[in-house]
Each structure stands twice: as structure tokens, then as C-alpha cells.
Scaffold this active site. Structure first.
Site, mmCIF file in Angstrom:
data_model
loop_
_atom_site.group_PDB
_atom_site.id
_atom_site.type_symbol
_atom_site.label_atom_id
_atom_site.label_comp_id
_atom_site.label_asym_id
_atom_site.label_seq_id
_atom_site.Cartn_x
_atom_site.Cartn_y
_atom_site.Cartn_z
ATOM 1 N N ASP A 202 0.903 -1.154 0.000
ATOM 2 C CA ASP A 202 0.000 0.000 0.000
ATOM 3 C C ASP A 202 0.940 1.201 0.000
ATOM 4 O OD1 ASP A 202 -1.429 2.294 0.815
ATOM 5 O OD2 ASP A 202 -3.034 0.995 1.504
ATOM 6 N N HIS A 203 1.060 1.865 -1.147
ATOM 7 C CA HIS A 203 2.156 2.833 -1.248
ATOM 8 C C HIS A 203 1.984 4.014 -0.286
ATOM 9 C CE1 HIS A 203 -0.439 5.143 -4.028
ATOM 10 N NE2 HIS A 203 0.377 6.153 -3.845
ATOM 11 N N HIS A 265 -5.726 2.854 1.062
ATOM 12 C CA HIS A 265 -5.005 4.032 1.555
ATOM 13 C C HIS A 265 -5.736 4.742 2.702
ATOM 14 C CE1 HIS A 265 -2.982 3.117 -2.061
ATOM 15 N NE2 HIS A 265 -3.608 3.928 -2.874
HETATM 16 C C1 BG6 Z 1 -3.507 4.694 -6.469
HETATM 17 C C2 BG6 Z 1 -4.838 4.735 -7.166
HETATM 18 O O1 BG6 Z 1 -3.442 3.614 -5.587
HETATM 19 O O2 BG6 Z 1 -3.338 5.897 -5.742
HETATM 20 C C3 BG6 Z 1 -4.959 5.952 -8.067
HETATM 21 O O3 BG6 Z 1 -5.017 3.553 -7.934
HETATM 22 C C4 BG6 Z 1 -4.654 7.204 -7.287
HETATM 23 O O4 BG6 Z 1 -6.249 6.040 -8.655
HETATM 24 C C5 BG6 Z 1 -3.331 7.068 -6.551
HETATM 25 O O5 BG6 Z 1 -4.583 8.285 -8.206
HETATM 26 C C6 BG6 Z 1 -3.082 8.239 -5.642
HETATM 27 O O6 BG6 Z 1 -1.784 8.151 -5.152
HETATM 28 P P1 BG6 Z 1 -0.990 9.444 -4.723
HETATM 29 O O7 BG6 Z 1 0.295 8.932 -4.178
HETATM 30 O O8 BG6 Z 1 -0.835 10.295 -5.958
HETATM 31 O O9 BG6 Z 1 -1.849 10.128 -3.706
#
Ligand code: BG6
Length: 514
Positions: A202-203, A265
Site C-alpha cells: 500500500d504505497h 489508503h
Molecule cells: C492509487 C490509485 O493507488 O493511488 C490511483 O489507484 C490514485 O487512482 C493514486 O490516483 C493516488 O496516489 P498518490 O500517491 O498520488 O496520492
């Protein structure tokens, strides 16, 4: 500057703190889906930045696996282009050459046994060149239907249990499509790999500011005493984006905002915000606490869904001075699609600490701006003696944690307006990453790739945790799926979102302005 002073300053400079200090065993990293979008925009540039910082192990080998038939040199050229385009720092030619010179590419379909035989050969060659076996990290960055198949094939080829070294499996999101499919995926993967070898990404957990949430709570005596139902009135978590779905209609139509951002997230942010302090920052201790608090979020019954969740879609509108189409007009989207591009929820954490505190979550594409933040709204003071003196906008204290952009924390305080009368107005006390540390934070993927290579699962989602996450949103998905007739509210692109979302809030409350 003398060498001694320079060295001391370097030691004290937070810029040199961080990734490069951690020991990593020599590793071969295999990316499945190596020519895909995620590898192109995130993984390869993250690897370059790790190499740039000297954070990769001395022996580090990269293998790309994908369906398209390319020779090694072509993959090197593709990787070079990704890095030149998306690296957060301009690439240094020597570092880039060093990273890519030995890179290999294995073409083929993921169900073809020959792919795994070739992979085995390449990995053995690397081991021979190194004179001792390298750890192996298999990174699944493919379409999700291939996750169980690749795990199975790696197992069949005996690649999951090399002698004397570690093999680890990194699995991208989405991990499952609902609770049942997530369980099945866990079962399939855990038949081949041990849980300690599995790293579910989960980045958001790799973002510095998300980890700072734990620093704020557990490295300061100031906040924890008020971090409970006695002092906190409500919490709003926002993950707003100004972009639309881009070219991802194929994925997004089947996913929607709830699966795409809330299940992972946003609920992770909620878990870190509300969990009990772990005894140590060790992977299982931390994940035990997250699991406990996730299990305290009682999933809604189908009948409750309409009053605690709202979905909506963006219509046409103006974003950044440009007119953009509505979701249903995007290429690849059905004109009568009911997939939500906006989701808002009201959740309760039913435990001793949080009973009665509403947690409001909202996320959406094509909103007024990109911002991810957590707003913790404290209860008002019990008696305000200055009311009659013409105070402006006295408000309860708020602690705002901004995950992005303008990463930092701000605390709103009531302060006296200079002058002869006792008048109060809110002011902000701010900490900003940019000004305090004068450094650009590493990308989430840099941290996570490195942690996976080190075998540190602290910032990855455990099997029981992923099922608890799905368990919370499953009834909402079902209710929305079954409701095929009531109109899906629309909001203009570039706006604050659907006005209908206000009805989730208790009376007197409003969503924070984006
Ligand atoms: C991803 C989603 O996990 O997270 C995308 O699949 C989303 O739809 C993105 O745009 C948002 O990530 P960040 O790091 O730009 O907030």
C-alpha cells in the site's frame, strides 16, 4: 570548509539521514509486468533513486519479465527512458549505466513454464557471477488476475525456497476485489509462500508524512493525552484528486473510488490515526495494533449503508482553466456507468478510546485540487469568557496533518488580536517538511522496495489485516452493486464534490474546504 567541518555537517544534515544507512543483502529483483505503467512511472525511477543514494546493495541485479518479446538491450532502453522521464532527480549517466548494464529481460506469457525455467537460469547465472547466492525479490506488478498464477508457477519451479537465501514476494494492489476474493488470493499465495515472505503493497504507508503520523502521536507527550473521545469531537480524512481517470477506464470501471482508495489508503490512514501505541515498531507488533482497531470498525448492515455512505460521479466541468468531460463521457466508460468516482463515508471505531467519535472519509477524482489530509477536530472549550468582546471566528482547536502537497502539520490556536480589547481569532502553528528538513522526501516506492529487500514488513499489509480492510467496505460494495436504479449523484469536475455529501455529517458540521 575544512574536511572535518564538512564531515560533521554532513553527519548532522538530515538530508544524509535515511535510506542509504540500512544494510541490504545482495539481491536479484524480478519485476513481473516490467513494461507496464507502474514499473514505467514508479518502480524503475525508484530503483534509480535508490542507486543514486548508494542505498542498493553492492550486488544488485534486475530482471524484467513481461509478455512483449524484447531482447535485454531493448528492456534496458525502455528502463532508461522511464528513469529519464520520471526520476525525481536528473539521472547521473554513470549511476544509470551501472544500474542497467547487467539488466536482463525474460519474455513470455505468465502461464508459460518456460518463462520460469529461463528465470531460474538467469538467477543462477547471477549467483554464479556473485560467487554466492543472492536473495530474491519477485515483484508482481501485473494485472491482478495473474497474481495467484505467478505465485503458483514460482512455486512449481522451486523459485520460492532457494537454498541459504531468502525469497520474497511483493504483491501490488489491488489485493482482491472484495472480501471473498481477497481471502481466496491469500489462501492461494500462502499455499506457496509463508506469510513472512509476502509483502502486500500500500504505497501510502511508504509516504514519509504517513509515517510521521506515528512520530507525531508516539514521539510527543503533547498529543496522546487528548487523543480520545474525551477531547476529540470528530475526524475528517480527505484524499482529493484533481485528475480524472486518465487512460485507466478499463481498470477503474470495475473498481471505483471505494476499492481504489478507501479500502486501502484511507483505511490505513484511519488505522494509524486510531490504533493503540505498539510496544515496538516491529512489523507484527504494529500490525497487531492496526488489526485490533480495524476490527473495532463495525461494518454497516445493508440497511445502514444509505445513511453512512455516499457515491457520486464527476460530470463535465473546468479544471485548471480547461474544460474536461464528465466520467460517463470518458473513453472506455459506459454511458450509463454507475461506478463511483467519489465516495464519502461516516465510520465509527467502537472501542473504549473512540466510541461516539465520528470519522468522516471522502475521496474523489476531478475535485477542486489534489490534497490528502487528516483533520482532527477537538471539542470546543467549555466556556468562552471573551464572547462578548467581538471575537472573530473562535473555533475549536484543529490538528491538520497534510500528507500531500505542502507536507506537514498545523495546529490551529485561538490567539488574541493585538489591541486594547480581548478579542480572539484562530491562528496556525505550522511545521512544514520542506522548511524544517530542507529536503525532498523520497518517493514511497523507494522506501518500500528497500524494505522488501531487507525483509522488513512493517509498512506492508498482513493477510488478516487485508481481510479486515475488505470486511469494512464489503457491505457497502454489495449495497451499491444491488442498487441499480437510484440516480448516482453528479458533481461538476473541478468542484468541492457533491452537495449530497453534507448529509453524512452531523448537524452543524461541514466538510473542510478543498
Ligand atoms: C492509487 C490509485 O493507488 O493511488 C490511483 O489507484 C490514485 O487512482 C493514486 O490516483 C493516488 O496516489 P498518490 O500517491 O498520488 O496520492
Amino acid at each position: 570548509m575544512s574536511a572535518v567541518v564538512e564531515e560533521r555537517e554532513l553527519r548532522e544534515n538530515p538530508l544524509v539521514e535515511g535510506l542509504e544507512r540500512l544494510p541490504v543483502h545482495p539481491t536479484s529483483l524480478v519485476i513481473f509486468g516490467a513494461t507496464g505503467d507502474l514499473a514505467h512511472r514508479k518502480l524503475l525511477p525508484a530503483l534509480y533513486n535508490l542507486a543514486h543514494e548508494g542505498a542498493l546493495p553492492e550486488r544488485f541485479e534486475l530482471v524484467g519479465v513481461a509478455r512483449r518479446d524484447h531482447p535485454d538491450e531493448n528492456f534496458q532502453a525502455i528502463a532508461r527512458e522511464s528513469i529519464e522521464r520520471f526520476s525525481r532527480r536528473p539521472p547521473n549517466a554513470d549511476v544509470l549505466d551501472g544500474l542497467l548494464s547487467n539488466t536482463r529481460y525474460v519474455p513470455g506469457a505468465f502461464d508459460d513454464d518456460d518463462v520460469y525455467r529461463q528465470l531460474d537460469r538467469v538467477l543462477r547465472e547471477f549467483d554464479e557471477q556473485a560467487g554466492s547466492p543472492l536473495d530474491r525479490v519477485f515483484y508482481l506488478s501485473t494485472a491482478p488476475q495473474f497474481f495467484p498464477l505467478i505465485a503458483q508457477k514460482l512455486g512449481d519451479a522451486g523459485l520460492q525456497s532457494p537454498e541459504r537465501v531468502q525469497a520474497r514476494l511483493v504483491i501490488e494492489k489491488p489485493f482482491g476485489y472484495d472480501l471473498a476474493s481477497a481471502r481466496k488470493l491469500n489462501d492461494d499465495v500462502l499455499e506457496i509462500f509463508d506469510e513472512s515472505q509476502v509483502f502486500r503493497i500500500d504505497h501510502y504507508l511508504g509516504k514519509e508524512t504517513v509515517q510521521n503520523l506515528m512520530a507525531l502521536r508516539f514521539a510527543n507527550a503533547l498529543f496522546e493525552p487528548v487523543w480520545n473521545r474525551n477531547f476529540i469531537d470528530a475526524v475528517q480524512i480527505t484524499a482529493a484528486e484533481d485528475l480524472g481517470i486518465g487512460g485507466r477506464a478499463g481498470y477503474y470501471e470495475g473498481a471505483g473510488a471505494l476499492r481504489d482508495l478507501v479500502q486501502n489508503h484511507m483505511l490505513q490512514l484511519l488505522a494509524l490515526l486510531t490504533m493503540e501505541p505498539p510496544a515496538s515498531f516491529e512489523a507484527n507488533r504494529l500490525r497487531d495494533e492496526k488489526l485490533k482497531v480495524l476490527e473495532a470498525i463495525v461494518p454497516p448492515s445493508p440497511g445502514d449503508v444509505p445513511s453512512m455512505a455516499l457515491r457520486a460521479q464527476y460530470g463535465p466541468g473546468d479544471v485548471g482553466g480547461e474544460h474536461v468531460p464528465g466520467y460517463r463521457e470518458e473513453e472506455g466508460v459506459a454511458p450509463d456507468s454507475r461506478t463511483e468516482t467519489y465516495a464519502a463515508l461516516r465510520l465509527n471505531v467502537s472501542n473504549w478510546r473512540w466510541a461516539g467519535v465520528p470519522f468522516y472519509l471522502r475521496t474523489g477524482k476531478r475535485l477542486a485540487r489534489k490534497v490528502t489530509e487528516i483533520a482532527v477536530i477537538l471539542k470546543p472549550v467549555p466556556h468562552l469568557a471573551f464572547q462578548s468582546s467581538g471575537s472573530i471566528g473562535v473555533q475549536a482547536n484543529q490538528i491538520i496533518l497534510t500528507v500531500q502537497p505542502d507536507e506537514g502539520v498545523s495546529v490551529s490556536l485561538g490567539a488574541k488580536i493585538p489591541g486594547p480589547r480581548m478579542r480572539i481569532r484562530p491562528v496556525n502553528m505550522e511545521f512544514r517538511y520542506g522548511t524544517s528538513f530542507l529536503s525532498e522526501s523520497p518517493e514511497a516506492y523507494e522506501r518500500l522496495i528497500l524494505d522488501a529487500m531487507r525483509g522488513d514488513a512493517t509498512l506492508f499489509t498482513r493477510n488478516d489485516e487485508i481481510e479486515a480492510l475488505w470486511g469494512i467496505i464489503d457491505p457497502i460494495l454489495t449495497a451499491w452493486h444491488e442498487d441499480t436504479s437510484s440516480p448516482v449523484p453528479q458533481y461538476p469536475a473541478g468542484s468541492q464534490g457533491p452537495s449530497e455529501a453534507e448529509r453524512l455529517l452531523d448537524s452543524g458540521r461541514h466538510w473542510r474546504r478543498l
